[in-house]
Scaffold this motif. Structure first.
Motif, PDB file in Angstrom:
ATOM      1  N   ILE A 263      -3.675 -20.299  -7.497  1.00  0.00           N
ATOM      2  CA  ILE A 263      -3.057 -20.581  -6.199  1.00  0.00           C
ATOM      3  C   ILE A 263      -1.540 -20.518  -6.320  1.00  0.00           C
ATOM      4  CG2 ILE A 263      -2.866 -22.261  -4.327  1.00  0.00           C
ATOM      5  CD1 ILE A 263      -5.607 -23.371  -5.251  1.00  0.00           C
ATOM      6  N   VAL A 264      -1.007 -21.063  -7.410  1.00  0.00           N
ATOM      7  CA  VAL A 264       0.435 -20.994  -7.648  1.00  0.00           C
ATOM      8  C   VAL A 264       0.892 -19.537  -7.671  1.00  0.00           C
ATOM      9  CG1 VAL A 264       2.233 -21.331  -9.397  1.00  0.00           C
ATOM     10  CG2 VAL A 264       0.681 -23.203  -8.831  1.00  0.00           C
ATOM     11  N   ASP A 265       0.148 -18.687  -8.368  1.00  0.00           N
ATOM     12  CA  ASP A 265       0.515 -17.275  -8.464  1.00  0.00           C
ATOM     13  C   ASP A 265       0.466 -16.591  -7.101  1.00  0.00           C
ATOM     14  OD1 ASP A 265       0.923 -17.543 -11.133  1.00  0.00           O
ATOM     15  OD2 ASP A 265      -0.991 -16.664 -11.748  1.00  0.00           O
ATOM     16  N   GLU A 266      -0.501 -16.967  -6.267  1.00  0.00           N
ATOM     17  CA  GLU A 266      -0.607 -16.358  -4.942  1.00  0.00           C
ATOM     18  C   GLU A 266       0.579 -16.756  -4.059  1.00  0.00           C
ATOM     19  OE1 GLU A 266      -1.585 -14.550  -1.377  1.00  0.00           O
ATOM     20  OE2 GLU A 266      -2.061 -14.094  -3.470  1.00  0.00           O
ATOM     21  N   ILE A 267       0.935 -18.049  -4.080  1.00  0.00           N
ATOM     22  CA  ILE A 267       2.072 -18.499  -3.270  1.00  0.00           C
ATOM     23  C   ILE A 267       3.362 -17.902  -3.818  1.00  0.00           C
ATOM     24  CG2 ILE A 267       3.397 -20.514  -2.525  1.00  0.00           C
ATOM     25  CD1 ILE A 267       0.793 -22.098  -2.507  1.00  0.00           C
ATOM     26  N   ARG A 268       3.467 -17.805  -5.142  1.00  0.00           N
ATOM     27  CA  ARG A 268       4.639 -17.175  -5.735  1.00  0.00           C
ATOM     28  C   ARG A 268       4.740 -15.717  -5.296  1.00  0.00           C
ATOM     29  NH1 ARG A 268       3.372 -17.326 -10.648  1.00  0.00           N
ATOM     30  NH2 ARG A 268       4.353 -19.262 -11.354  1.00  0.00           N
ATOM     31  N   ARG A 269       3.590 -15.056  -5.201  1.00  0.00           N
ATOM     32  CA  ARG A 269       3.574 -13.654  -4.753  1.00  0.00           C
ATOM     33  C   ARG A 269       4.083 -13.555  -3.320  1.00  0.00           C
ATOM     34  NH1 ARG A 269       1.184 -10.533  -1.499  1.00  0.00           N
ATOM     35  NH2 ARG A 269      -0.188 -12.187  -0.759  1.00  0.00           N
TER      36      ARG A 269
ATOM     37  N   GLU B 285       7.000 -12.486   2.216  1.00  0.00           N
ATOM     38  CA  GLU B 285       6.077 -13.012   3.218  1.00  0.00           C
ATOM     39  C   GLU B 285       6.465 -14.447   3.583  1.00  0.00           C
ATOM     40  OE1 GLU B 285       1.266 -13.862   3.676  1.00  0.00           O
ATOM     41  OE2 GLU B 285       2.007 -12.549   2.069  1.00  0.00           O
ATOM     42  N   LEU B 286       6.951 -15.175   2.587  1.00  0.00           N
ATOM     43  CA  LEU B 286       7.523 -16.503   2.798  1.00  0.00           C
ATOM     44  C   LEU B 286       8.981 -16.439   2.372  1.00  0.00           C
ATOM     45  CD1 LEU B 286       4.685 -18.807   1.376  1.00  0.00           C
ATOM     46  CD2 LEU B 286       5.325 -18.529   3.779  1.00  0.00           C
ATOM     47  N   THR B 287       9.886 -16.777   3.259  1.00  0.00           N
ATOM     48  CA  THR B 287      11.315 -16.695   2.966  1.00  0.00           C
ATOM     49  C   THR B 287      11.904 -18.096   2.864  1.00  0.00           C
ATOM     50  OG1 THR B 287      11.855 -16.578   5.328  1.00  0.00           O
ATOM     51  CG2 THR B 287      11.486 -14.491   4.168  1.00  0.00           C
ATOM     52  N   PRO B 288      13.119 -18.236   2.311  1.00  0.00           N
ATOM     53  CA  PRO B 288      13.740 -19.557   2.177  1.00  0.00           C
ATOM     54  C   PRO B 288      13.752 -20.323   3.495  1.00  0.00           C
ATOM     55  CG  PRO B 288      15.000 -17.970   0.928  1.00  0.00           C
ATOM     56  CD  PRO B 288      13.959 -17.182   1.669  1.00  0.00           C
ATOM     57  N   GLY B 289      13.268 -21.559   3.439  1.00  0.00           N
ATOM     58  CA  GLY B 289      13.175 -22.396   4.633  1.00  0.00           C
ATOM     59  C   GLY B 289      11.810 -22.387   5.281  1.00  0.00           C
ATOM     60  N   ASP B 290      10.973 -21.363   4.971  1.00  0.00           N
ATOM     61  CA  ASP B 290       9.613 -21.329   5.520  1.00  0.00           C
ATOM     62  C   ASP B 290       8.766 -22.411   4.849  1.00  0.00           C
ATOM     63  OD1 ASP B 290      10.255 -19.217   7.112  1.00  0.00           O
ATOM     64  OD2 ASP B 290       9.303 -17.692   5.846  1.00  0.00           O
ATOM     65  N   ARG B 291       7.868 -23.001   5.632  1.00  0.00           N
ATOM     66  CA  ARG B 291       6.952 -23.983   5.044  1.00  0.00           C
ATOM     67  C   ARG B 291       5.862 -23.285   4.246  1.00  0.00           C
ATOM     68  NH1 ARG B 291       5.199 -28.034   9.733  1.00  0.00           N
ATOM     69  NH2 ARG B 291       4.664 -26.043  10.662  1.00  0.00           N
ATOM     70  N   VAL B 292       5.565 -23.850   3.100  1.00  0.00           N
ATOM     71  CA  VAL B 292       4.449 -23.352   2.310  1.00  0.00           C
ATOM     72  C   VAL B 292       3.220 -24.168   2.681  1.00  0.00           C
ATOM     73  CG1 VAL B 292       5.971 -22.644   0.429  1.00  0.00           C
ATOM     74  CG2 VAL B 292       4.946 -24.912   0.382  1.00  0.00           C
TER      75      VAL B 292
ATOM     76  N   VAL C  68       9.703 -32.425   7.631  1.00  0.00           N
ATOM     77  CA  VAL C  68       9.253 -31.037   7.764  1.00  0.00           C
ATOM     78  C   VAL C  68       8.082 -30.753   6.830  1.00  0.00           C
ATOM     79  CG1 VAL C  68       9.896 -28.607   7.542  1.00  0.00           C
ATOM     80  CG2 VAL C  68      11.522 -30.248   8.490  1.00  0.00           C
ATOM     81  N   GLY C  69       8.259 -31.038   5.566  1.00  0.00           N
ATOM     82  CA  GLY C  69       7.246 -30.741   4.562  1.00  0.00           C
ATOM     83  C   GLY C  69       7.851 -29.990   3.398  1.00  0.00           C
ATOM     84  N   THR C  70       7.039 -29.217   2.714  1.00  0.00           N
ATOM     85  CA  THR C  70       7.500 -28.443   1.567  1.00  0.00           C
ATOM     86  C   THR C  70       7.837 -27.029   2.016  1.00  0.00           C
ATOM     87  OG1 THR C  70       6.104 -29.751   0.097  1.00  0.00           O
ATOM     88  CG2 THR C  70       6.923 -27.671  -0.756  1.00  0.00           C
ATOM     89  N   VAL C  71       9.051 -26.598   1.710  1.00  0.00           N
ATOM     90  CA  VAL C  71       9.524 -25.287   2.163  1.00  0.00           C
ATOM     91  C   VAL C  71       9.989 -24.473   0.961  1.00  0.00           C
ATOM     92  CG1 VAL C  71      10.270 -26.259   4.364  1.00  0.00           C
ATOM     93  CG2 VAL C  71      11.920 -26.034   2.499  1.00  0.00           C
ATOM     94  N   VAL C  72      10.128 -23.163   1.183  1.00  0.00           N
ATOM     95  CA  VAL C  72      10.627 -22.273   0.143  1.00  0.00           C
ATOM     96  C   VAL C  72      12.094 -22.607  -0.132  1.00  0.00           C
ATOM     97  CG1 VAL C  72      11.060 -19.873  -0.508  1.00  0.00           C
ATOM     98  CG2 VAL C  72       9.022 -20.470   0.844  1.00  0.00           C
ATOM     99  N   ALA C  73      12.441 -22.755  -1.394  1.00  0.00           N
ATOM    100  CA  ALA C  73      13.801 -23.118  -1.774  1.00  0.00           C
ATOM    101  C   ALA C  73      14.697 -21.890  -1.798  1.00  0.00           C
ATOM    102  CB  ALA C  73      13.802 -23.791  -3.146  1.00  0.00           C
TER     103      ALA C  73
END
Length: 331
Positions: free
Chosen positions: A11-17, A23-30, A66-71
């Motif tokens: 799952i970590v590898d998929e979110i990292r991908r 697909e997920l940019t800085p500030g987007d929620r994961v 907000v939650g957890t977002v892309v750094a």
């Protein structure tokens, strides 16, 4: 990564991908822990480990409310030349102890719970804020239960009492209720955590309640504590909606306005039957007339109206309203 890798790692590898491809940019929620459990069919502990690993790798960060977002991408550190401290190895400061104290652990726990909710809080998750193992925290707090008690008491410590304080009993109780309301907005998890049947020893919370009731005279001690707890429970129960909404937003990806907009066609279909005239009466309003804040304000005023019977029985018996100025004589 191979299919035999641990589930959390896949799952970590998929979110990292997703982050790497944009697909997920800085500030987007994961995905939240709950979303991870639903999307990948794993346990909550696995989902927590996923977010912990991503934080340790610097890919995501927690944002309160907000939650957890892309750094944001961090600059790569420059290589350092090897240096000798001149101290024996066993006497060099341990990196795992850097920045750790009872106070800092409590503040880190507040940061996690405020951003992600109390369900996401764990010793491992808090340890990830410092880049240490969870065992390092146990030198400062005994366990998660003690940590949450300390967090709740620390939250109440940050309440700033008005100076000068209101003199009248009603103004003082109203001010105390508003201080609690604002506190629950800053810490959405706190209202759910507090209990009137199994209260925790939190001196700072008790001090706020004492302050709130300091101008109420007349009722006996048993009645007074019932008034205090009734007020506390009203504010707490109403404010529980803050965390409910936070969790719903993290789970659905929609804020309250977006969710209501998506439900509007359904409600319109129900109201079209004409069987719900009370609800239909507010449908014509362009703005929201029923909100968590409006419910709090309405209920607080009615609650204090009722308590006036106990504090000012003669005014109540004569049909007067507590602390309202006398009407000037007519012409």
């Amino acid at each position: 990564m191979e299919q035999s890798a641990p589930p959390y790692r896949r799952i970590v590898d998929e979110i990292r991908r997703r982050i790497g491809t944009g697909e997920l940019t800085p500030g987007d929620r994961v995905p939240s822990t709950r979303r991870i459990t639903q999307e990948w069919g794993v346990a909550m502990a696995t989902a927590t480990k996923v977010l912990t690993t991503l934080r340790q790798e610097g890919l995501v960060r927690a944002v309160p409310g907000v939650g957890t977002v892309v750094a944001e991408p961090q600059p790569q550190p420059q290589p350092q030349r090897p240096a000798h401290s001149g101290l024996p190895r066993e006497r060099r400061p341990r990196e795992t102890d850097s920045g750790l104290s009872r106070e800092s652990v409590v503040r880190a726990g507040l940061k996690v719970a405020d951003a992600e909710g109390l369900r996401a809080l764990s010793m491992r998750r808090v340890a990830a804020e410092f880049g240490v193992s969870s065992m390092a925290l146990y030198r400062h707090v005994a366990n998660k239960d003690e940590l949450v008690v300390l967090m709740a008491d620390a939250a109440f410590r940050d309440v700033e009492l008005p100076d000068p304080a209101p003199d009248g009993w009603r103004a003082r109780m109203e001010a105390g209720a508003r201080l609690q309301w604002e506190l629950y907005q800053r810490h959405p998890w706190l209202a759910h955590y507090l209990s009137i049947t199994r209260p925790q020893p939190m001196p700072r919370a008790m001090a706020l309640i004492e302050w709130t009731m300091a101008r109420v005279t007349g009722p006996d001690p048993v009645t007074l504590i019932h008034m205090a707890i009734t007020l506390l429970n009203y504010v707490r129960a109403t404010a529980a909606g803050f965390e409910d909404d936070l969790e719903a937003e993290q789970e659905t990806g929609m804020d309250q306005n977006q969710w209501m907009a998506s439900m509007e066609p359904v409600f319109e279909g129900i109201l079209a039957s004409g069987s719900y005239p009370m609800y239909g009466g507010i449908a014509a309003h362009d703005e929201d007339v029923v909100t968590l804040t409006s419910l709090f304000e309405f209920g607080l005023a009615r609650l204090l109206d009722g308590m006036a019977v106990l504090v000012e029985p003669r005014a109540a018996d004569s049909g007067g309203s507590a602390e309202l100025p006398a009407q000037p004589p007519g012409p």
